[in-house]
Structure formats: C-alpha cells, structure tokens
Design an enzyme around this catalytic site. Structure first.
Site, PDB file in Angstrom:
ATOM      1  N   LYS A   1     -12.423  12.368 126.199  1.00  0.00           N
ATOM      2  CA  LYS A   1     -12.602  12.656 126.926  1.00  0.00           C
ATOM      3  C   LYS A   1     -14.007  12.642 128.564  1.00  0.00           C
ATOM      4  O   LYS A   1     -13.013  12.897 129.555  1.00  0.00           O
ATOM      5  CB  LYS A   1     -13.098  14.635 126.799  1.00  0.00           C
ATOM      6  CG  LYS A   1     -11.603  15.201 126.159  1.00  0.00           C
ATOM      7  CD  LYS A   1     -12.230  16.564 125.811  1.00  0.00           C
ATOM      8  CE  LYS A   1     -13.604  16.776 124.679  1.00  0.00           C
ATOM      9  NZ  LYS A   1     -13.305  16.371 123.146  1.00  0.00           N
ATOM     10  N   THR A   2     -15.156  11.872 127.874  1.00  0.00           N
ATOM     11  CA  THR A   2     -15.939  11.918 128.919  1.00  0.00           C
ATOM     12  C   THR A   2     -15.730  10.702 128.634  1.00  0.00           C
ATOM     13  O   THR A   2     -16.022   9.722 130.579  1.00  0.00           O
ATOM     14  CB  THR A   2     -17.376  11.641 127.700  1.00  0.00           C
ATOM     15  OG1 THR A   2     -17.716  12.596 127.038  1.00  0.00           O
ATOM     16  CG2 THR A   2     -18.347  11.160 128.828  1.00  0.00           C
TER      17      THR A   2
ATOM     18  N   ASP B   1     -19.427  18.510 131.361  1.00  0.00           N
ATOM     19  CA  ASP B   1     -18.591  18.760 129.333  1.00  0.00           C
ATOM     20  C   ASP B   1     -18.697  20.179 129.605  1.00  0.00           C
ATOM     21  O   ASP B   1     -19.430  20.732 130.463  1.00  0.00           O
ATOM     22  CB  ASP B   1     -19.947  18.110 129.337  1.00  0.00           C
ATOM     23  CG  ASP B   1     -18.969  17.874 127.707  1.00  0.00           C
ATOM     24  OD1 ASP B   1     -18.169  18.212 127.114  1.00  0.00           O
ATOM     25  OD2 ASP B   1     -19.591  16.605 126.707  1.00  0.00           O
TER      26      ASP B   1
ATOM     27  N   THR C   1     -13.916  21.485 124.282  1.00  0.00           N
ATOM     28  CA  THR C   1     -13.416  21.423 122.933  1.00  0.00           C
ATOM     29  C   THR C   1     -12.750  22.824 122.764  1.00  0.00           C
ATOM     30  O   THR C   1     -12.109  23.383 121.327  1.00  0.00           O
ATOM     31  CB  THR C   1     -14.512  21.197 121.519  1.00  0.00           C
ATOM     32  OG1 THR C   1     -15.829  22.788 121.735  1.00  0.00           O
ATOM     33  CG2 THR C   1     -15.005  20.206 121.705  1.00  0.00           C
TER      34      THR C   1
ATOM     35  N   ARG D   1     -14.779   8.228 117.824  1.00  0.00           N
ATOM     36  CA  ARG D   1     -16.477   8.478 117.952  1.00  0.00           C
ATOM     37  C   ARG D   1     -16.645   7.847 115.980  1.00  0.00           C
ATOM     38  O   ARG D   1     -17.842   7.472 116.125  1.00  0.00           O
ATOM     39  CB  ARG D   1     -16.807   9.169 118.559  1.00  0.00           C
ATOM     40  CG  ARG D   1     -18.743  10.036 118.096  1.00  0.00           C
ATOM     41  CD  ARG D   1     -19.188  10.919 118.894  1.00  0.00           C
ATOM     42  NE  ARG D   1     -19.130  10.548 119.833  1.00  0.00           N
ATOM     43  CZ  ARG D   1     -19.078  12.397 120.608  1.00  0.00           C
ATOM     44  NH1 ARG D   1     -18.873  12.555 120.250  1.00  0.00           N
ATOM     45  NH2 ARG D   1     -18.820  11.769 122.456  1.00  0.00           N
TER      46      ARG D   1
HETATM   47  P1  ADP Z   1     -15.774  13.444 124.316  1.00  0.00           P
HETATM   48  O1  ADP Z   1     -16.153  13.171 125.514  1.00  0.00           O
HETATM   49  O2  ADP Z   1     -14.028  14.145 124.173  1.00  0.00           O
HETATM   50  O3  ADP Z   1     -16.329  13.905 122.961  1.00  0.00           O
HETATM   51  P2  ADP Z   1     -16.085  10.301 123.975  1.00  0.00           P
HETATM   52  O4  ADP Z   1     -15.791   9.938 125.339  1.00  0.00           O
HETATM   53  O5  ADP Z   1     -18.201  10.929 124.787  1.00  0.00           O
HETATM   54  O6  ADP Z   1     -15.543  11.668 123.666  1.00  0.00           O
HETATM   55  O7  ADP Z   1     -15.681   9.564 123.152  1.00  0.00           O
HETATM   56  C1  ADP Z   1     -16.455   8.963 122.273  1.00  0.00           C
HETATM   57  C2  ADP Z   1     -16.612   7.680 122.203  1.00  0.00           C
HETATM   58  O8  ADP Z   1     -15.237   6.414 121.712  1.00  0.00           O
HETATM   59  C3  ADP Z   1     -16.991   6.412 123.300  1.00  0.00           C
HETATM   60  O9  ADP Z   1     -18.081   6.295 123.264  1.00  0.00           O
HETATM   61  C4  ADP Z   1     -15.757   5.041 123.220  1.00  0.00           C
HETATM   62  O10 ADP Z   1     -16.703   4.238 122.535  1.00  0.00           O
HETATM   63  C5  ADP Z   1     -15.178   5.747 122.205  1.00  0.00           C
HETATM   64  N1  ADP Z   1     -13.567   6.156 122.391  1.00  0.00           N
HETATM   65  C6  ADP Z   1     -12.684   7.609 123.073  1.00  0.00           C
HETATM   66  N2  ADP Z   1     -11.450   6.658 123.021  1.00  0.00           N
HETATM   67  C7  ADP Z   1     -11.057   5.509 122.812  1.00  0.00           C
HETATM   68  C8  ADP Z   1     -10.637   5.083 123.297  1.00  0.00           C
HETATM   69  N3  ADP Z   1      -8.851   5.606 124.134  1.00  0.00           N
HETATM   70  N4  ADP Z   1     -10.114   4.116 122.839  1.00  0.00           N
HETATM   71  C9  ADP Z   1     -11.881   2.672 123.327  1.00  0.00           C
HETATM   72  N5  ADP Z   1     -12.424   3.817 122.477  1.00  0.00           N
HETATM   73  C10 ADP Z   1     -12.652   5.177 122.509  1.00  0.00           C
END
Ligand code: ADP
Length: 342
Positions: free
Chosen positions: A68-69, A113, A162, A221
């Site tokens: 998401k981030t 977030d 979430t 992640r």
């Molecule tokens: P969330 O905000 O949903 O908790 P993040 O955006 O922080 O998740 O993603 C976690 C990590 O996973 C990121 O640092 C990135 O390296 C990796 N990641 C997430 N989605 C992808 C994707 N579609 N392709 C490649 N790497 C990804």
C-alpha cells in the site's frame, strides 16, 4: 504479536524502513503482480495527467506488507508530484494536519497510513480539505473565537488501512477510488523474489525461489525478509548461492512450514482445536488464550489462515477446518472423545 518472535509479521518493520527502501519499486512498471489493479491505476494516472489535474483521492485496504505504501509512492512518482507520508496516530492535534496541508505543493500525494485511527477532530478537518481544498481554522479563544477558512493546494489523499470496516462512512465516501488489495499469487511472489535477488545481487536457484514463494504468505514484505535471511544462511552455512536445500534448512531453522505458517499460527490452530474443540471461539477469547494482541490476530494471522482455508469465520466465532486438523496431524475423533472424557 509477542515481541520475541516478530519474524513473519509484516506489521513489524524491524530495520525494514531503511532496508526496504532499496527494494521498493518506484514506478508502476516495477510493481510486480496485481495486474488488473495496475492497469486501472495506469488509466487514472494517464487521465489525470492529460487533464492536468490532481488524481482523485484513493483508499487502499488490505493486510500489512502487500504494497500500500509502495503504491502511494509510485502514484506520486508517476504524477511527478511531491510525496508526503504520515500515519493517523502521528496526527495528534488538528494543527498537525493543518501544518502539513498548508505547506504541501499543488498536486502533492499525501499518504496517511492506518487511516482508521484518525481522531474525530482531525477527520472533520480532512473532510473539508478533501472536498473543498480548504481548512477551517479557529482564531482567538472564548467568546471572541472565530473560524476562518484557509485555502490549501489541491492534493491527492491516499488513505491506507488494514481495517476497511473500521473507517467511518463519511470518510470512506470522500474517496473517488477504492482499492482492496489481496494476497499475491505464488507466481507474483516469485517475480518479487527474483527482482529483489537481482537488486541485492544474490544468486538464487529457481527451485529455491519456488519454495520460498510458497512460504511467503502471499506477502511481498515477508518474501523480501525471508530472502534476506536465506542469503544469510547461504553465506554463513553454504557457498553463498541460495538453492533448494538452503531454503528447506533455513525455513526449518526459522520454524516456518511449507504453507508459510509459523509457530504462532500453529498455536492458534492448536488452541482452537484442543482448547475449544474446533470452535467456534470468539476472536477476543482466542487472542487472550494464545497471548496475542487482538490487532495482531485480526490483521495479520487470521486473514492468511482464512485465505489458506485453515479457519473459517462464523457469526459465533472462529472455527478450525478439516485442513487444520490434517496439517497439525490431529485426529478429530480423538479430540471429541477427550472432550467427552474430561
Ligand atoms: P504496506 O504499506 O501494504 O504495509 P509496503 O508498501 O510497505 O506494504 O510494502 C512492503 C515491501 O514489499 C516494500 O518495501 C516493497 O519492497 C515490497 N513490495 C510490495 N509490493 C510489491 C510489489 N508489487 N512488487 C515488488 N515489491 C513489492
């Protein structure tokens, strides 16, 4: 989540913020998987760019660690805009939000977030900001206090959570685009592992990629974190190359099974089966029984256990499925007999 074993929990960002930065895709073309979602976002970005407008506000929901981030950052990069990041718990007073909204540049992407945790006063301020690009500001105190409206630059809010169900509907309805992110397929996780291995300059054989992907809970992640640990094992215990044997041994050392379940997942299943005769058991009772915070249980453990078919959620609580008994090698009959005996 207990503090001593946060390994697989994507809520737990360990040293990840710095380390994740290098692996975080910067543009849509590098974002692996989620094909339909990417195609749609690409249309919205292109349309907004052609009209020289800011993007509509976007609501992203789904379990932690799914990107998401990352997506929010990508949207800013694709639009060529400034990217501002915060999380709802960091916005304590309306002035914290006002401080950001009055200083951002036109067309900025503003990411919040955990948006379900906004305080009511801040949520109110955000409603007007999202809709009218203005904020209400109170000057003075007591009877002489008055409210003035301050214009702010047009911006795109990207709110992530979430817990989509905990977001107030007046807030939810102000987002023009709502995206629910789901766990990635094994193939998509494989491409993420291959991409990350390339960036980290680590050699990994394809059977090892497959094994690792199967144990990554459909979560980028987790996949990246497991890859880094396998790199450690290969470097210290092997010849530096991650092969299937490295992954099998590494997962065993980390107590992660071929479904990606870790010790706590198995404890949750065992507790439902043995202590509550397979369920139903309420989430709160279950969380207390396994010594987890309810948020960890609901946001992290449960979605994956449900998605993989180990538990079901019923109006009366959580129930273990046949697959859970099988996976833990527990004979249903023996448990039922026990409950009669004791
Ligand atoms: P969330 O905000 O949903 O908790 P993040 O955006 O922080 O998740 O993603 C976690 C990590 O996973 C990121 O640092 C990135 O390296 C990796 N990641 C997430 N989605 C992808 C994707 N579609 N392709 C490649 N790497 C990804």
């Amino acid at each position: 989540m207990s503090d001593n074993d946060p390994f697989l929990n994507p809520h737990y960002r360990e040293d990840t913020d710095a380390r994740e930065a290098s692996l975080r895709p910067q543009f849509l073309k590098d974002f692996q998987g989620q094909k339909d979602l990417k195609e749609n976002l690409n249309v919205f970005i292109t349309a907004a760019r052609e009209r020289e407008e800011s993007l509509d506000h976007i609501f992203l929901s789904g379990p932690p660690g799914l990107g998401k981030t990352t997506l929010a950052g990508i949207m800013a990069n694709e639009m060529g805009s400034e990217f501002k990041v915060t999380s709802a718990p960091a916005l304590d007073k309306p002035k914290d939000l006002a401080g950001i909204l009055t200083t951002i540049t036109e067309g900025s992407v503003f990411f919040i977030d955990e948006i379900h945790r906004l305080k009511p006063a801040i949520e109110e301020m955000l409603y007007i900001a999202m809709e009218d690009y203005e904020i209400d500001w109170i000057i003075g105190q007591g009877p002489s206090a008055r409210t003035i409206r301050i214009p702010i630059p047009r911006f795109t809010l990207i709110g992530a959570t979430t817990k989509a169900g905990s977001v107030a509907s007046p807030l939810y309805s102000r987002f023009g685009i709502a995206v629910r992110m789901d766990f990635y397929t094994n193939e998509d996780i494989e491409s993420i592992i291959n991409r990350s291995a390339g960036i980290l300059d680590v050699s990994i054989e394809q059977p090892a990629v497959k094994l690792l992907a199967g144990s990554s809970r459909g979560t980028p992640r987790v996949a990246n974190r497991l890859l880094r640990r396998m790199r450690d094992f290969a470097q210290v215990l092997g010849n530096g190359i991650i092969d299937a044997a490295t992954v099998k041994d590494g997962l065993k050392r980390l107590k992660i099974d071929n479904f990606g379940l870790e010790k706590h997942d198995r404890e949750i299943l065992r507790t439902i089966i043995i202590q509550y005769q397979g369920g139903p058991v309420g989430a709160e009772t279950l969380a207390i029984s396994v010594g987890e915070a309810i948020e960890s249980l609901e946001d992290f453990y449960e979605p994956y256990l449900i998605q993989r078919g180990f538990i079901t959620r019923t109006p009366r609580g959580r129930m273990a499925t046949e697959l859970a008994y099988k996976h833990l090698n527990i004979d249903r009959g023996s448990i039922e007999n026990q409950s009669v005996l004791f």
